[in-house]
Design an enzyme around this catalytic site. Structure first.
Site, PDB file in Angstrom:
ATOM      1  N   GLY A 173      40.502  17.132  28.443  1.00 31.31           N
ATOM      2  CA  GLY A 173      40.058  16.030  27.584  1.00 31.31           C
ATOM      3  C   GLY A 173      38.597  15.665  27.751  1.00 31.31           C
ATOM      4  N   GLY A 184      25.676  -0.400  29.207  1.00 28.36           N
ATOM      5  CA  GLY A 184      27.023  -0.317  29.775  1.00 28.36           C
ATOM      6  C   GLY A 184      27.074   0.839  30.763  1.00 28.36           C
ATOM      7  CB  VAL A 185      30.006   2.561  32.277  1.00 29.31           C
ATOM      8  CG1 VAL A 185      30.255   3.133  33.636  1.00 29.31           C
ATOM      9  CG2 VAL A 185      30.794   1.294  32.093  1.00 29.31           C
ATOM     10  NE  ARG A 235      34.634   7.748  24.938  1.00 29.15           N
ATOM     11  CZ  ARG A 235      34.247   8.918  24.427  1.00 29.15           C
ATOM     12  NH1 ARG A 235      32.974   9.179  24.244  1.00 29.15           N
ATOM     13  NH2 ARG A 235      35.141   9.840  24.102  1.00 29.15           N
ATOM     14  CG  HIS A 277      30.581   0.781  65.231  1.00 28.20           C
ATOM     15  ND1 HIS A 277      29.849   0.016  64.355  1.00 28.20           N
ATOM     16  CD2 HIS A 277      29.710   1.270  66.166  1.00 28.20           C
ATOM     17  CE1 HIS A 277      28.573   0.013  64.749  1.00 28.20           C
ATOM     18  NE2 HIS A 277      28.469   0.764  65.851  1.00 28.20           N
TER      19      HIS A 277
END
Ligand code: FAD
Ligand code: NAI
Length: 462
Positions: A40, A178-179, A269, A441
């Site tokens: 996709g 935006g992103v 989109r 740590h």
């Protein structure tokens, strides 16, 4: 004619995950995909190629800015643009090929071509009609258009064109902070383009916690991106290979222009449902063009379901995947649930931004009494060593119970760190639960713990 338990239309993160889950649960499954490769938008022209370009350009930035201070001397690398695009394409190929392998492994048929639904229970691909007990629409989304702006994918591009430009533009104008605009804007700024981002609203990344958005804008500005906020784009004209962007400032209606070699249109989109035959079926849609579904992803037509970018909710690959899994489990008679309150959002710039749950603004709107625990990465030893001290972790908790309501991180590995808080929220944890968990740590994760401590008696290193 072949017959299946489930036919899924679209092989993006929604569709392919749904298919694999259906197969795992014993169903006979086919996926219709019109693209040459599976995966996709996300794998072919979205998440994966953009992250490859972000990685490569970040490496260049590190070499140019931080290597010498660590005693790594020598000339910074120069950019071989063709090779960078080839690296990006190879990354796509490895990922899309991986889905093809998973389809074979799970005995999922790939019906190659564009599908439509002539009636419930039937899917047409080319001249063939296939039968299915259930049909799942996972047809995804496409870039929204902007009045007065004609995309040619060469000079005026969407993200798809921006991921395969012929050369690195000298001047790039991005429409939309935006992103997509900020991720791809960062890529080109690091590669040497002069990048100006034109945004309609008065702040970048709408919906993000406002304090984080302000800090984010400052950091991106330091990296060379320029911002024009409160600007309504009127149109783009192209002459030869040059473009002119015209915008009006909303505060005084004054008109301005910007010259560009490339214009990236990144203004959102919209669902892609063309050619499916939904009108003829009588499919109920929202007024934003999304397919309407119930909590089990069923549409108003018996036997037809929809998931991912084609329905309501954030347009994110992991949201589509979760819906794909839940839809499949629902078809198998199970009772799945997607928790829409705990879907993380990540922006993969440098530093990254990771968010989940409520923002200070949404809590104020709801009148919810909350407390804030914050910790700067400057107080984190690992971050300081790695030139990653900019940014902070912010945790929002219920004022009375200390239960975590949301978290926002801007800083190194924020996209990974946010998941500790997602898991905590799924378990209904309080900030004290994180604060009392021993964290190794030196790790960036200690900054999350310190922010959790700051929700109570105080962080140690601040
Ligand atoms: P899609 O991935 O769009 O897939 C739908 C598929 O269906 C397509 O392959 C299409 O060809 C096919 N199809 C459509 N109609 C038919 C038909 N009739 N017949 C056959 N096939 C059909 N999200 C993130 O979470 N993280 C990111 O980092 C991220 N980065 C992105 C970067 C960019 C540049 C873009 C554009 C998007 C990004 N996204 C990201 C969003 C993410 O790509 C989408 O949310 C996700 O792909 C949606 O999945 P989906 O399965 O619903 O649809
Ligand atoms: P977006 O919705 O994130 O941002 C669009 C921006 O354009 C907004 O700031 C909006 O105010 C602005 N805008 C709208 N009309 C405008 C106009 N006329 N003039 C100027 N500015 C205008 O959409 P974007 O960046 O196109 O991304 C689309 C989708 O893809 C998003 O929903 C996002 O979730 C997804 N995506 C996710 C990524 C990630 O998770 N890291 C990366 C890239 C995309």
């Amino acid at each position: 004619m072949s017959s299946y338990d489930v036919i899924i239309i679209g092989a993006g993160p929604g569709g392919y995950v749904c298919a694999i889950r259906c197969a795992q649960l014993g169903m006979k499954v086919a996926v219709v995909e019109g693209r040459e490769t599976l995966g996709g938008t996300c794998l072919n022209v979205g998440c994966i190629p953009s992250k490859a370009m972000l990685h490569a350009s970040h490496m260049l930035h590190e070499a140019e800015h931080n290597f010498a201070s660590m005693g790594l001397k020598g000339k910074a690398p120069s950019v071989d643009w063709k090779q960078m695009l080839a690296y990006k394409d190879e990354t796509i190929g490895q990922n899309t090929g991986g889905i093809e392998f998973l389809f074979k492994k799970n005995k999922i048929d790939w019906l190659k071509g564009w599908g439509s639904i002539p009636e419930a229970g039937k899917v047409k691909v080319g001249d063939d009609i296939h039968e299915a007990r259930h049909i799942v629409i996972a047809s995804g989304s496409e870039a929204s258009s902007l009045p007065g702006v004609k995309v040619d994918e060469k000079t005026v591009v969407t993200s798809t064109g921006a991921l395969e430009l012929g050369k690195i533009p000298k001047k790039l104008v991005v429409i939309g902070a935006g992103v997509i605009g900020l991720e791809l804007g960062s890529v080109y700024a690091r590669l040497g383009s002069e990048v100006t981002v034109v945004e309609f609203l008065d702040a970048i990344t709408p919906g993000m916690d406002a304090e984080i958005a302000r800090q984010f804008q400052k950091m991106l500005t330091k990296q060379g991106l320029k911002f024009t906020l409160g600007a309504a784009v009127q149109g783009v004209t192209v002459k030869g290979a040059k473009a002119t962007v015209t915008y009006k400032l909303r505060k005084d209606d004054s008109e301005h222009t910007l010259a560009a070699d490339t214009v990236l249109v990144a203004t959102g989109r919209k669902p892609y449902v063309e050619g499916l035959g939904l009108d003829a079926l009588g499919m109920e849609m929202t007024d934003r063009g999304q397919i309407k579904t119930d909590a089990k992803y069923a549409t108003n037509i018996a036997g037809i379901y929809a998931i991912g970018d084609a329905i309501e909710g954030p347009m994110l690959a992991h949201k589509a995947e979760d819906e794909g899994m839940a839809c499949a489990e629902g078809l198998a008679g199970q009772h799945p649930h997607v928790n829409y309150g705990v879907i993380p959002g990540v922006i993969y710039t440098h530093p990254e931004v990771g968010s989940v749950g409520e923002t200070e603004q949404t809590l104020k709107e709801k009148g919810h009494a909350y407390k804030v625990g914050k910790f700067p990465f400057m107080g984190n030893a690992r971050a300081k060593a790695n030139f990653a001290g900019d940014g902070f972790v912010k945790i929002l908790v219920d004022a009375a119970t200390d239960r975590i309501l949301g978290a926002h991180i801007i800083g190194p590995m924020a996209g990974d760190l946010i998941h500790e808080i997602c898991v905590a929220m799924e378990f209904g944890a309080a900030a004290e639960d994180i604060a009392r968990t021993c964290h190794a740590h030196p790790t960036y994760s200690e900054a999350v713990r310190e922010a959790a401590l700051a929700c109570g008696d105080g962080a140690i290193h601040a």
